[in-house]
Design an enzyme around this catalytic site. Structure first.
Site, PDB file in Angstrom:
ATOM      1  N   ASN A   8       0.806  -1.217   0.000  1.00 24.18           N
ATOM      2  CA  ASN A   8       0.000   0.000   0.000  1.00 24.18           C
ATOM      3  C   ASN A   8       0.846   1.276   0.000  1.00 24.18           C
ATOM      4  O   ASN A   8       0.298   2.373   0.055  1.00 24.18           O
ATOM      5  CB  ASN A   8      -0.936   0.023   1.213  1.00 24.18           C
ATOM      6  CG  ASN A   8      -1.977  -1.066   1.139  1.00 24.18           C
ATOM      7  OD1 ASN A   8      -2.388  -1.466   0.047  1.00 24.18           O
ATOM      8  ND2 ASN A   8      -2.396  -1.567   2.271  1.00 24.18           N
ATOM      9  N   CYS A   9       2.147   1.148  -0.049  1.00 23.70           N
ATOM     10  CA  CYS A   9       3.047   2.301  -0.026  1.00 23.70           C
ATOM     11  C   CYS A   9       3.125   2.920  -1.423  1.00 23.70           C
ATOM     12  O   CYS A   9       3.442   2.241  -2.397  1.00 23.70           O
ATOM     13  CB  CYS A   9       4.435   1.845   0.434  1.00 23.70           C
ATOM     14  SG  CYS A   9       5.721   3.085   0.266  1.00 23.70           S
ATOM     15  N   ASP A  10       2.831   4.213  -1.521  1.00 26.63           N
ATOM     16  CA  ASP A  10       2.862   4.901  -2.820  1.00 26.63           C
ATOM     17  C   ASP A  10       4.233   4.826  -3.472  1.00 26.63           C
ATOM     18  O   ASP A  10       4.346   4.608  -4.678  1.00 26.63           O
ATOM     19  CB  ASP A  10       2.442   6.366  -2.669  1.00 26.63           C
ATOM     20  CG  ASP A  10       0.954   6.518  -2.401  1.00 26.63           C
ATOM     21  OD1 ASP A  10       0.195   5.576  -2.707  1.00 26.63           O
ATOM     22  OD2 ASP A  10       0.557   7.577  -1.887  1.00 26.63           O
ATOM     23  N   ARG A  13       4.852   1.397  -4.884  1.00 26.17           N
ATOM     24  CA  ARG A  13       4.069   1.178  -6.105  1.00 26.17           C
ATOM     25  C   ARG A  13       4.675   1.918  -7.294  1.00 26.17           C
ATOM     26  O   ARG A  13       4.741   1.378  -8.398  1.00 26.17           O
ATOM     27  CB  ARG A  13       2.619   1.601  -5.894  1.00 26.17           C
ATOM     28  CG  ARG A  13       1.857   0.620  -5.002  1.00 26.17           C
ATOM     29  CD  ARG A  13       0.380   0.844  -5.064  1.00 26.17           C
ATOM     30  NE  ARG A  13       0.014   2.164  -4.568  1.00 26.17           N
ATOM     31  CZ  ARG A  13      -0.944   2.405  -3.694  1.00 26.17           C
ATOM     32  NH1 ARG A  13      -1.646   1.421  -3.218  1.00 26.17           N
ATOM     33  NH2 ARG A  13      -1.212   3.620  -3.303  1.00 26.17           N
TER      34      ARG A  13
END
Length: 110
Positions: A8-10, A13
Site C-alpha cells: 500500500n506504499c505509494d 508502487r
C-alpha cells in the site's frame, strides 16, 4: 529483482511500476505480510545503518521512547513497517529508497 516494502506504499508502487515498465522482472515482497529474512535485514543494516529506519513514519511516532531505544535490528524485526522503503535487491546489490540516484542506477540496467 526483489522489492521489499509495503503493497500500500505509494513509493513502492511507483518504483514497482517504473521497474516493470523498464522491462525488469520484479517481485514485490510485502514486509508486513511476508517479513524479511534475518540475513537480508542484517546485510541491509550493515550497508545502510540507521538510514534503514524510517523515523518519519507513523509507526515510529507511535513508539514509546523505551521502544525507540531498542537496537535497529530488534525494531525492524518487531515492526517491519519501520523500514525505509523500498529496499531493492538486484543480484548482490542493495538499493534503498526511490530517489533520483536509485532510479538512475536501476532504470539504466537491463
Amino acid at each position: 529483482m526483489e522489492l521489499y516494502g509495503l503493497k500500500n506504499c505509494d513509493t513502492c508502487r511507483k518504483a514497482l511500476k517504473a521497474l516493470q515498465n523498464a522491462g525488469n522482472e520484479v517481485v514485490l515482497r510485502d514486509v508486513r505480510a511476508e517479513g524479511m529474512a534475518d540475513t537480508l535485514r542484517d546485510r541491509a543494516l550493515a550497508e545502510f545503518g540507521d538510514k534503514l529506519l524510517n523515523t518519519r513514519s507513523t509507526t515510529w511516532r507511535g513508539l514509546s521512547e523505551e521502544e525507540r531505544a531498542k537496537a535497529p535490528e530488534v525494531l525492524l524485526a518487531e515492526h517491519p513497517a519501520l523500514m525505509k522503503r523500498p529496499l531493492i535487491v538486484v543480484g548482490d546489490n542493495l538499493y534503498l529508497g526511490w530517489d533520483k540516484t536509485v532510479q538512475g542506477a536501476l532504470l539504466q540496467e537491463d
